[in-house]
Enzyme design. Structure first.
Site, PDB file in Angstrom:
ATOM      1  N   TYR A   1      66.360 -50.053  13.605  1.00  0.00           N
ATOM      2  CA  TYR A   1      65.557 -49.861  12.347  1.00  0.00           C
ATOM      3  C   TYR A   1      65.539 -48.471  11.586  1.00  0.00           C
ATOM      4  CZ  TYR A   1      63.934 -54.166  14.247  1.00  0.00           C
ATOM      5  OH  TYR A   1      63.960 -55.370  14.695  1.00  0.00           O
TER       6      TYR A   1
ATOM      7  N   LYS B   1      69.725 -55.189  25.233  1.00  0.00           N
ATOM      8  CA  LYS B   1      68.663 -55.108  24.639  1.00  0.00           C
ATOM      9  C   LYS B   1      67.365 -55.033  25.561  1.00  0.00           C
ATOM     10  CE  LYS B   1      66.019 -57.749  21.143  1.00  0.00           C
ATOM     11  NZ  LYS B   1      65.767 -58.959  20.665  1.00  0.00           N
TER      12      LYS B   1
ATOM     13  N   SER C   1      62.310 -52.845  18.030  1.00  0.00           N
ATOM     14  CA  SER C   1      61.071 -52.270  17.179  1.00  0.00           C
ATOM     15  C   SER C   1      60.081 -51.552  17.853  1.00  0.00           C
ATOM     16  CB  SER C   1      60.323 -53.663  16.704  1.00  0.00           C
ATOM     17  OG  SER C   1      60.100 -54.361  18.093  1.00  0.00           O
TER      18      SER C   1
ATOM     19  N   ARG D   1      57.626 -59.133  16.603  1.00  0.00           N
ATOM     20  CA  ARG D   1      56.840 -60.252  16.698  1.00  0.00           C
ATOM     21  C   ARG D   1      55.813 -60.320  15.693  1.00  0.00           C
ATOM     22  NH1 ARG D   1      56.827 -61.102  23.486  1.00  0.00           N
ATOM     23  NH2 ARG D   1      58.903 -61.348  23.685  1.00  0.00           N
TER      24      ARG D   1
ATOM     25  N   LYS E   1      57.992 -64.385  27.889  1.00  0.00           N
ATOM     26  CA  LYS E   1      59.361 -65.103  28.123  1.00  0.00           C
ATOM     27  C   LYS E   1      60.020 -64.880  29.395  1.00  0.00           C
ATOM     28  CE  LYS E   1      59.484 -64.759  22.756  1.00  0.00           C
ATOM     29  NZ  LYS E   1      60.407 -64.757  21.772  1.00  0.00           N
TER      30      LYS E   1
ATOM     31  N   GLU F   1      75.481 -61.764  33.928  1.00  0.00           N
ATOM     32  CA  GLU F   1      75.339 -62.387  32.465  1.00  0.00           C
ATOM     33  C   GLU F   1      76.516 -62.042  31.425  1.00  0.00           C
ATOM     34  OE1 GLU F   1      73.377 -64.511  31.170  1.00  0.00           O
ATOM     35  OE2 GLU F   1      71.435 -64.428  32.363  1.00  0.00           O
TER      36      GLU F   1
ATOM     37  N   LYS G   1      69.480 -59.436  27.726  1.00  0.00           N
ATOM     38  CA  LYS G   1      68.224 -59.325  27.045  1.00  0.00           C
ATOM     39  C   LYS G   1      67.106 -59.155  28.113  1.00  0.00           C
ATOM     40  CE  LYS G   1      65.332 -61.071  23.352  1.00  0.00           C
ATOM     41  NZ  LYS G   1      65.617 -61.755  22.164  1.00  0.00           N
TER      42      LYS G   1
END
Ligand code: PBG
Length: 347
Positions: A336, A271, A297, A223, A240, A256, A213
């Protein structure tokens, strides 16, 4: 050089074509043939529909930066899940918008048995028990700082956070979640979640890890949807980047992937999707586990915005974007556009 007699020209052209054994265009000649030789297909059961739950009754709240997508109160959420199932969708990924008065730095609301998430899980399982129900496991919707981890010692504390998730995970499983989706990128969270689930006898509850991610600008509209944008505070950046991955790094995704496999994840996710097709392909080649990708998004918002301006054809753009993610190697796609793609696949 003598001028060519006009009568010689066709013979000359024919001669050249005799040497062209390979004409890839031959396989693109008709729609029927193109379907026959298509290497990649989309199927209704490939998709995961993200869902946003809110408190209240008869609430269907528009999200300005995600036109056509909504937050639902639980009464309407049940109907939405029924509709998705009936149209062929087999998996949903649940997120909640938490009342600001319930947020703190420890995320305690995240394992409240009567919390919005736990009630939403029960509501969906009651409405459509057959739907594969996945839940987001991260502290950001519960955090007063909008961070995915507990803020202490001048940063987002790694080891305190999986400890909180080990309360949160079993509480989702107890409410009826089929699979948990840890999305916070803390080191060791998959192992501690697996351990906590097994200790509570939830050995069948799966883990779809957000393995690779990235710290991406494409999460902005999400968000907005959950009111979870990181809050400015002394010494702690509003991004982040100290836990989500650097978009510059591809090899790091291998590490990872190896860790999440070793820690017991059942599925791995990449992602965002569209700008990370190389990471999807690399992950697909590295692991035998199912690989999911999240068309996030911002990817949705870009297509919607360009279509609104008349600069892109929305249906063609969404289909091409999903097909590309599948071609790169994703077995499953969270998007979505689920309603749209299900409709287009029916047509
Ligand atoms: C947070 C989380 C995020 C998304 C899913 N889970 C945002 C973030 O990391 O800030 C983004 C999804 C999207 O943009 O569609 N745990």
């Amino acid at each position: 050089m003598p001028a060519l007699r006009p009568g010689l020209l066709p013979i000359f052209a024919l001669k050249i074509s005799l040497f062209m054994l390979h004409r890839p265009r031959r396989l693109r000649h008709s729609p029927a043939l193109r379907h026959l030789v298509a290497e990649t297909q989309l199927h209704p059961a490939d998709f995961i529909a993200p869902l946003f739950a809110v408190e209240g009754k008869q609430e269907k709240q528009a999200i300005p930066s995600m036109p056509g997508y909504y937050r639902y109160s639980l009464d309407l959420l049940a109907a939405e899940v029924k509709d998705l199932y009936q149209k062929g969708c087999r998996a949903v990924l649940l997120f909640v918008k938490v009342d600001p008065t319930l947020k703190d730095n420890a995320g305690t609301e995240a394992w409240n048995k009567q919390g919005l998430m736990q009630r939403a899980i029960r509501c969906i399982k009651e409405a459509v028990p057959e739907m594969h129900l996945m839940t987001d496991v991260a502290l950001d919707p519960y955090s007063i700082y909008g961070q995915d981890g507990i803020v202490q010692n001048g940063g987002v504390d790694n080891d305190a956070t999986p400890e909180a998730l080990s309360h949160m995970g079993p509480s989702h499983a107890e409410a009826g979640a089929d699979m948990l989706a840890p999305s916070d990128m803390m080191d060791g969270r998959v192992a501690s979640l697996r351990h906590a689930l097994d200790a509570h006898n939830f050995t069948h509850t799966g883990i779809m890890s957000y393995t690779s991610k990235y710290a991406s600008c494409f999460y902005g509209p999400f968000r907005d949807a959950l009111a979870s944008t990181p809050v400015a505070q002394k010494n702690i950046p509003t991004d982040k980047k100290s836990y989500q991955m650097d978009p510059a790094n591809g090899r790091e995704a291998r590490r990872e992937t190896a860790l999440d496999e070793a820690e017991g994840a059942d599925m791995l996710m990449v992602k965002p999707a569209g700008a990370y097709l190389d990471i999807i392909a690399q992950t697909r080649a590295q692991t035998p586990l199912p690989v999911a990708a999240y068309q996030v998004s911002g990817e949705y918002a870009m297509i919607k915005a360009a279509a609104e301006k008349g600069w892109l054809e929305e249906e063609a753009a969404l289909q091409e974007s999903l097909l590309a993610i599948r071609r790169a190697g994703a077995d499953l796609i969270a998007t979505y556009f689920v309603h749209d793609i299900l409709r287009l696949l029916q047509a």
